[in-house]
Design an enzyme around this catalytic site. Structure first.
Site, PDB file in Angstrom:
ATOM      1  N   CYS A 184       0.874  -1.179   0.000  1.00 30.56           N
ATOM      2  CA  CYS A 184       0.000   0.000   0.000  1.00 30.56           C
ATOM      3  C   CYS A 184       0.907   1.223   0.000  1.00 30.56           C
ATOM      4  O   CYS A 184       2.114   1.101  -0.263  1.00 30.56           O
ATOM      5  CB  CYS A 184      -0.996  -0.026   1.158  1.00 30.56           C
ATOM      6  SG  CYS A 184      -0.259   0.060   2.800  1.00 30.56           S
ATOM      7  N   ASN A 206       2.270   1.548   4.260  1.00 32.86           N
ATOM      8  CA  ASN A 206       2.546   0.274   4.952  1.00 32.86           C
ATOM      9  C   ASN A 206       2.271   0.377   6.460  1.00 32.86           C
ATOM     10  O   ASN A 206       2.976  -0.234   7.261  1.00 32.86           O
ATOM     11  CB  ASN A 206       3.992  -0.202   4.688  1.00 32.86           C
ATOM     12  CG  ASN A 206       4.276  -1.637   5.122  1.00 32.86           C
ATOM     13  OD1 ASN A 206       5.385  -1.950   5.554  1.00 32.86           O
ATOM     14  ND2 ASN A 206       3.302  -2.519   5.027  1.00 32.86           N
ATOM     15  N   CYS A 263      -1.440   0.928   7.281  1.00 29.49           N
ATOM     16  CA  CYS A 263      -2.886   0.657   7.412  1.00 29.49           C
ATOM     17  C   CYS A 263      -3.289  -0.583   6.617  1.00 29.49           C
ATOM     18  O   CYS A 263      -3.483  -1.670   7.178  1.00 29.49           O
ATOM     19  CB  CYS A 263      -3.715   1.860   6.963  1.00 29.49           C
ATOM     20  SG  CYS A 263      -3.494   3.324   8.011  1.00 29.49           S
ATOM     21  N   ARG A 264      -3.435  -0.441   5.297  1.00 33.30           N
ATOM     22  CA  ARG A 264      -4.033  -1.516   4.501  1.00 33.30           C
ATOM     23  C   ARG A 264      -3.151  -2.748   4.345  1.00 33.30           C
ATOM     24  O   ARG A 264      -3.623  -3.875   4.567  1.00 33.30           O
ATOM     25  CB  ARG A 264      -4.427  -0.969   3.108  1.00 33.30           C
ATOM     26  CG  ARG A 264      -5.539   0.045   3.163  1.00 33.30           C
ATOM     27  CD  ARG A 264      -5.652   0.804   1.873  1.00 33.30           C
ATOM     28  NE  ARG A 264      -4.489   1.666   1.648  1.00 33.30           N
ATOM     29  CZ  ARG A 264      -4.258   2.363   0.557  1.00 33.30           C
ATOM     30  NH1 ARG A 264      -5.115   2.293  -0.449  1.00 33.30           N
ATOM     31  NH2 ARG A 264      -3.187   3.130   0.443  1.00 33.30           N
ATOM     32  N   SER A 265      -1.897  -2.555   3.932  1.00 31.48           N
ATOM     33  CA  SER A 265      -1.096  -3.768   3.623  1.00 31.48           C
ATOM     34  C   SER A 265      -0.704  -4.583   4.853  1.00 31.48           C
ATOM     35  O   SER A 265      -0.691  -5.820   4.766  1.00 31.48           O
ATOM     36  CB  SER A 265       0.108  -3.451   2.731  1.00 31.48           C
ATOM     37  OG  SER A 265       0.998  -2.566   3.340  1.00 31.48           O
ATOM     38  N   ASP A 271      -7.947   4.038   0.904  1.00 32.62           N
ATOM     39  CA  ASP A 271      -7.018   4.475   1.950  1.00 32.62           C
ATOM     40  C   ASP A 271      -7.810   5.040   3.142  1.00 32.62           C
ATOM     41  O   ASP A 271      -8.533   6.011   2.992  1.00 32.62           O
ATOM     42  CB  ASP A 271      -6.122   5.570   1.340  1.00 32.62           C
ATOM     43  CG  ASP A 271      -5.053   6.036   2.301  1.00 32.62           C
ATOM     44  OD1 ASP A 271      -5.084   5.646   3.484  1.00 32.62           O
ATOM     45  OD2 ASP A 271      -4.188   6.809   1.856  1.00 32.62           O
TER      46      ASP A 271
HETATM   47  P1  4NP Z   1      -1.775   2.946   3.981  1.00 35.92           P
HETATM   48  O1  4NP Z   1      -2.339   4.340   4.543  1.00 35.92           O
HETATM   49  O2  4NP Z   1      -1.217   3.226   2.589  1.00 35.92           O
HETATM   50  O3  4NP Z   1      -2.970   2.066   3.937  1.00 35.92           O
HETATM   51  O4  4NP Z   1      -0.713   2.499   4.955  1.00 35.92           O
HETATM   52  C1  4NP Z   1      -1.544   5.495   4.560  1.00 35.92           C
HETATM   53  C2  4NP Z   1      -0.692   5.716   5.614  1.00 35.92           C
HETATM   54  C3  4NP Z   1       0.089   6.861   5.652  1.00 35.92           C
HETATM   55  C4  4NP Z   1       0.011   7.785   4.631  1.00 35.92           C
HETATM   56  C5  4NP Z   1      -0.840   7.545   3.559  1.00 35.92           C
HETATM   57  C6  4NP Z   1      -1.613   6.410   3.525  1.00 35.92           C
HETATM   58  N1  4NP Z   1       0.798   8.979   4.667  1.00 35.92           N
HETATM   59  O5  4NP Z   1       0.673   9.784   3.737  1.00 35.92           O
HETATM   60  O6  4NP Z   1       1.572   9.154   5.611  1.00 35.92           O
END
Ligand code: 4NP
Length: 157
Positions: free
Chosen positions: A7, A10, A12-14, A126
């Site tokens: 994702c 790294n 939240c989703r993955s 996201d």
């Molecule tokens: P993820 O969510 O891609 O599902 O881990 C996010 C976590 C952090 C950020 C963006 C999306 N960020 O911009 O810091």
């Protein structure tokens, strides 16, 4: 088989998808089919961090304990893993830019393509700037798609 969930951050989703897939593999007694189940991000801003506290809380409600530490995806991952599972189109764009050779994109699939109960969802959204329901939706989507992905990668596919 070695499988990597991707994702953006790294956190939240993955990491959730990684642990969900591990649970599905265990339930299916398919451990011997997977030598590596991991996740990584397309950015390194959160390198070394545990998954987002909100994601960990919601995951724990479903019996999933997230211990993964965020790490950015590397060119080496493209060679090492057999299957690379992206969450959305932005991930795909970044993966295309990062692929050391264009043909390595053949390893990449979109997790939402394995949804069975959520036909209107084309990607795993996201949840980072979202609310509790956005985190729960990610878990519901990952649960559905990880089951179908596992079936597709093993004999039941
Ligand atoms: P993820 O969510 O891609 O599902 O881990 C996010 C976590 C952090 C950020 C963006 C999306 N960020 O911009 O810091």
């Amino acid at each position: 088989m070695k499988i990597l969930f991707i994702c953006l951050g790294n956190i939240c989703r993955s990491p959730l998808a990684e642990e969900m897939f591990r649970q599905k593999v265990k339930e299916a007694r398919a451990d011997h089919r997977f030598s590596l189940i991991d996740s990584a991000g397309m950015i390194g801003y959160h390198e070394g961090e545990l998954a987002d506290a909100r994601m960990r809380t919601h995951a724990a409600e479903r019996g999933l304990h997230l211990t993964h530490r965020s790490r950015p995806m590397t060119a080496k991952d493209f060679e090492l893993f057999d299957v690379i599972v992206a969450m959305d189109e932005d991930n795909l764009r970044r993966l295309r830019q990062k692929a050391p050779r264009p043909e390595l994109m053949k390893k990449v699939v979109l997790l939402a393509d394995y949804l069975t109960r959520f036909p209107s969802h084309r990607h795993i959204p996201d949840p980072y700037y979202g609310q509790a329901e956005d985190f729960r939706l990610v878990i519901d989507l990952c649960e559905d798609a990880c089951q179908r992905l596992l079936d597709a990668l093993t004999d039941k596919g």
